[in-house]
Design a protein around this motif. Sequence first.
Motif, PDB file in Angstrom:
ATOM      1  N   GLN A   1      11.156 -17.855 -29.652  1.00 57.02           N
ATOM      2  CA  GLN A   1      11.533 -16.204 -29.462  1.00 57.02           C
ATOM      3  C   GLN A   1      10.829 -15.521 -30.813  1.00 57.02           C
ATOM      4  N   LEU A   2      10.109 -14.187 -30.327  1.00 63.76           N
ATOM      5  CA  LEU A   2       9.353 -13.631 -31.247  1.00 63.76           C
ATOM      6  C   LEU A   2       9.859 -12.148 -31.423  1.00 63.76           C
ATOM      7  N   PHE A   3      10.110 -11.582 -32.733  1.00 66.49           N
ATOM      8  CA  PHE A   3      10.281 -10.031 -32.693  1.00 66.49           C
ATOM      9  C   PHE A   3       9.390  -9.656 -33.821  1.00 66.49           C
ATOM     10  N   LEU A   4       8.383  -8.757 -33.296  1.00 67.64           N
ATOM     11  CA  LEU A   4       7.552  -8.255 -34.272  1.00 67.64           C
ATOM     12  C   LEU A   4       7.695  -6.616 -34.277  1.00 67.64           C
ATOM     13  N   ALA A   5       7.721  -5.996 -35.417  1.00 74.36           N
ATOM     14  CA  ALA A   5       7.721  -4.668 -35.670  1.00 74.36           C
ATOM     15  C   ALA A   5       6.539  -4.037 -36.195  1.00 74.36           C
ATOM     16  N   SER A   6       5.974  -3.108 -35.678  1.00 70.28           N
ATOM     17  CA  SER A   6       4.701  -2.500 -36.447  1.00 70.28           C
ATOM     18  C   SER A   6       4.415  -1.204 -35.952  1.00 70.28           C
ATOM     19  N   GLN A   7       3.527  -0.235 -36.633  1.00 69.65           N
ATOM     20  CA  GLN A   7       3.497   0.933 -36.298  1.00 69.65           C
ATOM     21  C   GLN A   7       1.858   0.888 -36.153  1.00 69.65           C
ATOM     22  N   ASN A   8       1.265  -0.096 -36.615  1.00 64.99           N
ATOM     23  CA  ASN A   8      -0.278  -0.105 -36.581  1.00 64.99           C
ATOM     24  C   ASN A   8      -0.797  -0.020 -35.138  1.00 64.99           C
ATOM     25  N   PRO A   9      -1.689   0.773 -35.095  1.00 61.66           N
ATOM     26  CA  PRO A   9      -2.564   1.059 -33.618  1.00 61.66           C
ATOM     27  C   PRO A   9      -2.931  -0.178 -32.971  1.00 61.66           C
ATOM     28  N   GLU A  10      -3.630  -0.976 -33.834  1.00 58.35           N
ATOM     29  CA  GLU A  10      -4.056  -2.291 -33.389  1.00 58.35           C
ATOM     30  C   GLU A  10      -3.113  -3.256 -32.954  1.00 58.35           C
ATOM     31  N   VAL A  11      -2.080  -3.264 -33.384  1.00 55.61           N
ATOM     32  CA  VAL A  11      -0.896  -3.969 -33.159  1.00 55.61           C
ATOM     33  C   VAL A  11      -0.114  -3.498 -31.914  1.00 55.61           C
ATOM     34  N   VAL A  12       0.083  -2.207 -31.837  1.00 54.70           N
ATOM     35  CA  VAL A  12       0.692  -1.751 -30.802  1.00 54.70           C
ATOM     36  C   VAL A  12       0.027  -1.958 -29.524  1.00 54.70           C
ATOM     37  N   ASP A  13      -1.349  -1.732 -29.554  1.00 50.74           N
ATOM     38  CA  ASP A  13      -2.157  -1.819 -28.496  1.00 50.74           C
ATOM     39  C   ASP A  13      -2.200  -3.318 -28.038  1.00 50.74           C
ATOM     40  N   TYR A  14      -2.141  -4.303 -28.685  1.00 46.65           N
ATOM     41  CA  TYR A  14      -1.978  -5.728 -28.351  1.00 46.65           C
ATOM     42  C   TYR A  14      -0.594  -5.941 -27.769  1.00 46.65           C
ATOM     43  N   MET A  15       0.300  -5.833 -28.752  1.00 50.19           N
ATOM     44  CA  MET A  15       1.898  -6.382 -28.532  1.00 50.19           C
ATOM     45  C   MET A  15       2.523  -5.524 -27.286  1.00 50.19           C
ATOM     46  N   ALA A  16       1.975  -4.297 -27.146  1.00 51.15           N
ATOM     47  CA  ALA A  16       2.689  -3.632 -26.079  1.00 51.15           C
ATOM     48  C   ALA A  16       2.725  -4.304 -24.557  1.00 51.15           C
TER      49      ALA A  16
END
Lengths: 369, 190
Positions: free
Chosen positions: A312-327
């Motif tokens: 199970q993974l919980f990942l928090a980020s505001q980085n656009p690159e991360v948002v675009d992939y993890m969303a």
Amino acid sequence: MITRIFIDNYRCFTNFEFEPKRLNFLMGANGSGKSSFFDLTEALARLVVRGADVSEVFPTSSLTRWDSRNTQRVELEADVQGNRYRYVLVVQHDREHERAVILSEEVTRAGKTLFAFDSGTVRLHNNSGTKGAEFHIRGDKSFIAQIEDRPVTKDLLVWRGFIEKIWTVRLNTRSMSGVSRDEEATLARSGSNFASWYRHLTQERADRLQSIWSALEVVVPGFRSLKLVSAGGKGRVRELVAKMTACNAEYDIDFDELSDGQRTLIVLYTLLEGVSPGEGALLLDEPEIHVGISEIQPWLVELDSRFESDGQLFLASQNPEVVDYMAASDPFLFERPDGGPARVRPAIFDHESGLSAASQLARGLADGR
Amino acid sequence: MGADRRQLRGIVLAEDRRTERFIRHLLDVCGFDKRKFRFHTAPGQGSGEAWVRVQYPGEVKLLRAKVHQRLCLVAICDGDALGVEARKAQLDEALRQADLQTRAATERIATPVPTWAIENWLLDLLGEPNINEAKKPSTEAGPTWKQLFERAYGADEKGALTEAANRWDTANPRLPSLENGRVEFERIDQ
């Protein structure tokens, strides 16, 4: 897998309830509760596994500021080895003396009590739920951390083992040290003990080292391998050194001398190999800080690949690159309407606007309203 | 061929994470360097097909602007009730709406259309019997293909996707959309 978390009167959480999925991406404005959520999971691990003092991990300053009640409540439910476990912790605070004690603590499995502590009395139960020993202790620590490995406590230790496998990581490269005094089985939240954790991996998971180095050869130009060398005349003290190449020459460089980005990449790729998703959970708070933009998605792809079947993974980020992939995983939006209690709900994105997930989030459009 | 494939860079537009993962496994199996691909997968829940269709013209335009670079594009979305040809026609129409020409046979642009969904492909590649491209496996009240796949392979989805990708060239597809998908995928390597 954690299936439900309830938090009351802790930081910005009042009657906060979260039913996470397997791959959770946590988004939200500054101060919306993401990091406090991670703080809570780390506090539970320190209390239940490492035996920390409850006043240390649930300080009186962690009471919700606008709430006058003196008790905090945490409930954690999880499916572990096919069984539904439930943990309930109630912490009582003395605001005047800034001290906390455990008022009650209970672990149940499939509805049967395995452990109960209430008003100073511990009641142990065997695996089937029938009552065992009963005795008095102070409530300044969780007795679960002291439970010994015996046949009658097997199921309770399964629970503790699960909590032990919940890792919370928010890397701080400035605190990372390349010096190891001993092996450490767990990576500290800041990554400060990376050298000692890597040292542990060299003993326990030596078969994975080549995979780590091969991955790093691709993402850190010139990287070849890591090695622990004697610090010289200091007993078991070792220093972590990276073997590099440039201009057809090999050279060694202390881990501490590498750039912030290089050290972050080394820790992140080691984390992929060093953590067994299994039945635990990995909580990553803004892991991409210091990572070059072109290296963010490849690492996220490897992370997704690692958790493709289990864990199970919980990942928090505001980085656009991360948002675009993890969303594209299970995105959740943390929010605090009018600065009040934190809430969480699934984020909903528009697929027809042509806007990326990060652009929708930046415009406040990821709420599905 | 192998070395050339390792140099190819590309974009993958996928309608959900499972589809993206399958394409990642397929790229690995076929000898491409996954690190040279960027994955743009529809965020959140809902119709990912619309996401792919809306993003598609921009990526085609970029690919054509970088004609001297060895780039490719994979835009993969479910056929659902429409089926392969109608879905491809939608993608062509999206290009026309953006004042772009529809794709030429020589362009490294693949538009595979798993029908009904990616799970139909996976089940077929994994040798499950009685897989077709209809919405439900049997009766209207029965499980969806997605549910069927998750029941059978949910415990080791990574293993299932890897195995399905391994059988990409060897399995004998019974699904017309899968057969068409193989032809589509070859376009990125021309």
